[in-house]
Design an enzyme around this catalytic site. Structure first.
Site, short mmCIF file in Angstrom:
data_model
loop_
_atom_site.label_atom_id
_atom_site.label_comp_id
_atom_site.label_asym_id
_atom_site.label_seq_id
_atom_site.Cartn_x
_atom_site.Cartn_y
_atom_site.Cartn_z
N GLU A 35 -6.42 0.13 15.30
CA GLU A 35 -7.01 -0.94 14.49
C GLU A 35 -6.02 -2.07 14.22
O GLU A 35 -4.88 -1.83 13.86
CB GLU A 35 -7.51 -0.37 13.16
CG GLU A 35 -8.13 -1.41 12.23
CD GLU A 35 -8.37 -0.90 10.83
OE1 GLU A 35 -8.47 -1.73 9.92
OE2 GLU A 35 -8.42 0.34 10.65
N ARG A 78 2.65 1.02 10.40
CA ARG A 78 2.10 1.45 9.11
C ARG A 78 3.23 1.46 8.09
O ARG A 78 4.01 2.41 8.02
CB ARG A 78 1.47 2.84 9.23
CG ARG A 78 0.67 3.25 7.99
CD ARG A 78 0.16 4.68 8.12
NE ARG A 78 -0.68 4.85 9.28
CZ ARG A 78 -1.99 4.60 9.33
NH1 ARG A 78 -2.60 4.16 8.25
NH2 ARG A 78 -2.67 4.80 10.44
N ARG A 134 1.09 -5.67 12.48
CA ARG A 134 0.41 -4.98 13.57
C ARG A 134 0.21 -5.90 14.77
O ARG A 134 0.30 -5.46 15.92
CB ARG A 134 -0.93 -4.43 13.09
CG ARG A 134 -0.76 -3.27 12.14
CD ARG A 134 -2.04 -2.48 11.95
NE ARG A 134 -1.78 -1.32 11.10
CZ ARG A 134 -2.67 -0.38 10.83
NH1 ARG A 134 -3.89 -0.45 11.35
NH2 ARG A 134 -2.36 0.64 10.05
N SER A 149 -10.38 -5.63 10.43
CA SER A 149 -11.73 -5.16 10.13
C SER A 149 -12.43 -6.23 9.32
O SER A 149 -11.78 -7.10 8.71
CB SER A 149 -11.70 -3.84 9.35
OG SER A 149 -11.09 -4.03 8.09
N ARG A 208 0.84 -1.20 0.00
CA ARG A 208 0.00 0.00 0.00
C ARG A 208 0.88 1.25 0.00
O ARG A 208 1.87 1.32 0.72
CB ARG A 208 -0.93 0.02 1.22
CG ARG A 208 -1.96 -1.10 1.20
CD ARG A 208 -2.92 -1.02 2.36
NE ARG A 208 -3.78 -2.18 2.38
CZ ARG A 208 -4.67 -2.46 3.34
NH1 ARG A 208 -4.80 -1.63 4.37
NH2 ARG A 208 -5.41 -3.54 3.28
#
Length: 419
Positions: free
Chosen positions: A342, A270, A382, A345, A255
């Site tokens: 987070e 991140r 994460r 999800s 990403r």
């Protein structure tokens, strides 16, 4: 892609799109383009029927009448070609506008932006900040080398090393075991897909700015294996009594993290490249909301089994991605920040992607578009961050969650104070 008939006839459906950020004026433009396309399509059908009838008349006409019949057929052919050109242009305009409209938010999704989420529940005890935050302990214990990553690849890249690598593979093995027990088929998908796959999975055009493109090829690096998994049944008819079809994809993900300049620059929270185990479900359209709750329950099982304090939130409409009608985020407590962040999800895309993919269910009496759902089972980087902080001992050592012990030859990662 949204259901244009529902957009035209169902005010609640239309309001769900507005809550996701679509302007009423844009929706009116789309409906106008849809109306134009339907009108021109009707004209094209009538013109083709007239041309076919004229062609049949030629064979039945008397010899002296045939030249006139041939001339009329030629005129109608030109008319058909003209109206078909208009039909193609109208269809392209309709599709261009429709692709820009997000999947309407479900009725039980709260309105508002990022901070207007609804907390569903909190689980576990939130700990105090450890001796070292995740970036410090990663560097001091030789688990994460961000300096070499930045030197060789640029910012937001890192080398994962030593015991952290073994811990990553243990997380993958254990997560896959959990998912297989729940009926998921393990898949290692391609990490490069074509542009049409990005469109049909629901990522383009909305998220194009987050995706790496390979120059010189019609190929893009996936940001989640969800994209490639969505293509497993493109254009297929799936037996309704065989649903859901569940897949567990493991892949590296990429990403650009556009729009996050200066945010989460330390450690591996991140980054541009990371590994992830993803859940994907092709589901009966009548049971997809139950399936969403099932995916969320699996995510909670995974996080709770790692003994990580977490909360579940119902994400607000303005913070949903374009394809999701509803999304739950699981956020784990990050002691160094005294905040929930987070980790996973899960989303119900309803028929938004299936309409593009052409994936339908069939039974003896009917057929319909499947619903597609996805959810992260384990975002490895994460999860490592949360383990480093929530399971850090006073001397900086990291206690390995018990469920991972069968895949490791150690139960604790020594800290810098142990040297």
């Amino acid at each position: 892609m949204i259901d244009l008939r529902r957009l035209r006839d169902d005010t609640d459906y239309r309001e769900g799109a507005v809550r996701k950020g679509a302007s009423p004026e844009f929706l009116e433009d789309l409906l106008g383009a849809d109306s134009t396309w339907r009108e021109i399509t009707h004209q094209a059908e009538e013109a083709r029927a007239a041309q076919n009838a004229a062609s049949r008349e030629i064979g039945r006409a008397a010899p002296e009448d045939r030249p006139a019949k041939i001339a009329e057929a030629g005129r109608l052919k030109e008319e058909v070609e003209s109206v078909e050109t208009s039909e193609r242009a109208a269809a392209a305009r309709r599709a261009e506008l429709a692709l820009q409209v997000p999947n309407p938010a479900a009725a039980d999704v709260p309105s508002g932006g990022e901070e207007q989420f609804e907390t569903v529940r909190e689980v576990g005890e939130r700990g105090d900040p450890p001796a070292y935050d995740h970036a410090q302990i990663g560097a001091l214990s030789g688990l994460v080398d961000s300096e070499s990553g930045a030197r060789n690849s640029g910012t937001r890249f890192a080398y994962i090393k030593g015991a952290a690598v073994r811990l990553e593979f243990a997380l993958v093995q254990w997560t896959m075991d959990v998912l297989e027990r729940n009926g998921f088929v393990p898949v290692v998908p391609p990490v490069l897909v074509r542009e049409d796959m990005m469109v049909e999975a629901g990522f383009f055009p909305a998220d194009r700015h987050q995706v790496y493109e390979i120059d010189g090829d019609d190929l893009f690096l996936i940001g989640t294996s969800e994209v490639a998994l969505a293509g497993l049944h493109r254009g297929e008819r799936l037996e309704r009594d065989g649903l859901p079809l569940r897949y567990a994809g493991f892949s590296s993900c990429f990403r650009r993290e556009a729009g996050t300049h200066g945010k989460d620059t330390r450690g591996i929270f991140r980054v541009h490249q990371f590994d992830k185990v993803e859940m994907f479900s092709f589901c009966d359209s009548e049971t997809s909301w139950d399936e969403l709750e099932a995916l969320r329950a699996i995510q909670e099982e995974i996080v709770a089994s790692l003994d990580l304090p977490y909360r579940v939130i119902n994400v607000a409409a303005g913070d949903l991605g374009a394809a999701a009608a509803k999304k739950y985020d699981l956020e784990v407590w990050l002691p160094s920040e005294r905040a929930y962040r987070e980790v996973t999800s899960c989303s119900n895309y309803t028929d938004y992607s299936a309409r593009r993919l052409g994936t339908r269910w069939v039974d003896d009496d009917a057929s319909g578009l499947v619903h597609t759902l996805n959810g992260t089972a384990c975002a490895i980087g994460r999860t490592l961050v949360f383990i480093m902080e929530n399971h850090q001992l006073p001397d900086g050592a990291i206690a390995v969650p018990e469920v991972l012990h069968p895949w490791l030859n150690f139960t604790e990662i020594p800290g810098p104070a142990s040297d």
